[in-house]
Design a protein around this motif. Structure first.
Motif, short mmCIF file in Angstrom:
data_model
loop_
_atom_site.label_atom_id
_atom_site.label_comp_id
_atom_site.label_asym_id
_atom_site.label_seq_id
_atom_site.Cartn_x
_atom_site.Cartn_y
_atom_site.Cartn_z
N LEU A 24 39.41 32.35 30.43
CA LEU A 24 39.92 31.52 31.52
C LEU A 24 39.79 32.26 32.85
O LEU A 24 39.68 33.47 32.90
N ASP A 25 39.87 31.48 33.92
CA ASP A 25 39.72 32.07 35.25
C ASP A 25 40.60 31.29 36.23
O ASP A 25 40.96 30.13 35.99
N GLY A 26 40.92 31.94 37.33
CA GLY A 26 41.61 31.27 38.43
C GLY A 26 42.92 30.63 38.04
O GLY A 26 43.71 31.18 37.26
N ALA A 27 43.15 29.42 38.57
CA ALA A 27 44.42 28.74 38.35
C ALA A 27 44.64 28.40 36.88
O ALA A 27 45.78 28.39 36.40
N ALA A 28 43.56 28.14 36.14
CA ALA A 28 43.70 27.82 34.71
C ALA A 28 44.28 29.00 33.95
O ALA A 28 45.13 28.84 33.07
N SER A 52 45.48 38.51 50.21
CA SER A 52 46.52 37.89 49.41
C SER A 52 46.43 36.37 49.32
O SER A 52 46.88 35.77 48.34
N ALA A 53 45.86 35.75 50.32
CA ALA A 53 45.89 34.29 50.39
C ALA A 53 45.17 33.64 49.21
O ALA A 53 45.59 32.58 48.73
N VAL A 54 44.09 34.25 48.74
CA VAL A 54 43.35 33.66 47.62
C VAL A 54 44.21 33.62 46.36
O VAL A 54 44.33 32.58 45.71
N LEU A 55 44.80 34.75 46.00
CA LEU A 55 45.65 34.77 44.81
C LEU A 55 46.82 33.80 44.97
O LEU A 55 47.13 33.03 44.05
N LEU A 56 47.46 33.80 46.11
CA LEU A 56 48.61 32.93 46.30
C LEU A 56 48.21 31.46 46.28
O LEU A 56 48.99 30.61 45.83
N ASN A 170 45.94 40.96 36.12
CA ASN A 170 45.10 41.16 37.31
C ASN A 170 44.01 40.10 37.32
O ASN A 170 42.85 40.37 36.97
N PRO A 171 44.34 38.86 37.71
CA PRO A 171 43.39 37.75 37.54
C PRO A 171 42.14 37.86 38.41
O PRO A 171 41.14 37.21 38.12
N LEU A 172 42.18 38.65 39.47
CA LEU A 172 41.02 38.79 40.36
C LEU A 172 40.29 40.11 40.15
O LEU A 172 39.45 40.49 40.96
N ALA A 173 40.57 40.78 39.05
CA ALA A 173 40.00 42.12 38.82
C ALA A 173 38.48 42.13 38.96
O ALA A 173 37.91 43.04 39.57
#
Length: 250
Positions: A24-28, A52-56, A170-173
């Motif tokens: 899975l990736d991102g919001a999912a 930070s804005a992308v993760l939030l 760490n979803p954006l690793a």
């Protein structure tokens, strides 16, 4: 399901989560972990910095009620505090919590506010690590915005990791700069007001400098020192400050 925080969350459990959710990736990914693995027991830790804005935004898409913990050390740029408020409203986040250091800790170890000059590690410990440890009480997992491209010390960053009995996601690793910038544009996200002035990684104003063109994005943090991390991303099991004497923690 991983154990509650009263038990130990270890590397094997982190690897199991990677096997189960690594596709899975991102919001999912965030939605699945927040609702299936840690319902009511997952928080986001955000600096409200330049990336930070992308993760939030992904968090808001997954569930805007996921708690967001922001560490206000008492030495933050005013621009960061205003950016926190801007992003909170823009994204519709409903549970942003501002965490501050304990007054007694500051009185005992940093009464003059100049501890950062004498011992940057100790300053980070009382202004960031200790407050975050208290704020994470009751949570079994937390989400970070760290990425492998940010620094050589983060090059092997995993998707899930065990940290002091909790799991860290760490979803954006694996995201690179190009993908991050594309997401900023696609989502029309506001940028941190200090970014265009050369501040690419922003922490306390006492220990943050502009970054030279082409340099490591985190090279402006604690410039001229061997220090590369504030301490909140150093395992509680191995951090030298985790067992520091009371005189340091006071």
């Amino acid at each position: 399901m991983p154990p509650s925080h009263t038990s130990s969350f270890d590397a094997e459990a982190a690897a199991d989560l990677t096997r189960r959710y690594g596709h899975l990736d991102g919001a999912a990914l965030l939605r699945a972990v927040a609702h299936e693995v840690f319902p009511g027991r997952l928080a986001v830790v955000s600096s409200f910095g330049t990336e930070s804005a992308v993760l939030l935004s992904l968090v808001a898409e997954a569930d805007p009620a996921i708690p967001v913990l922001f560490l206000d050390t008492g030495k933050m740029f005013g621009e960061t505090l205003r950016y926190r408020d801007t992003l909170t409203g823009h994204l519709g986040l409903t549970d942003v919590r501002t965490i501050r250091p304990d007054a007694a800790d500051l009185a005992g170890a940093d009464a003059d506010g100049l501890l950062f000059q004498r011992d940057a590690d100790a300053c980070c410990h009382i202004r960031k690590t200790l407050p975050l440890d208290r704020a994470l009480d009751g949570f079994d997992g937390w989400i970070t915005g760290r990425k492998r491209f940010q620094a050589s010390t983060r090059a092997a960053l995993p998707l899930f990791e065990a940290d002091g009995g909790r799991v860290k996601l760490n979803p954006l690793a694996s995201w690179d700069r190009e993908r991050l910038d594309a997401e900023f544009a696609r989502r029309a996200l506001p940028r941190h007001p200090l970014e265009e002035d050369g501040f690419l990684s922003i922490g306390c104003y006492t220990c943050t400098e502009r970054v030279a063109p082409g340099a490591d994005p985190r090279s402006g943090r604690w410039a001229g020192q061997a220090k590369t991390e504030c301490g909140i991303h150093v395992s509680r099991l191995s951090s030298p400050t985790a067992s520091a004497p009371a005189s340091l923690d006071a």
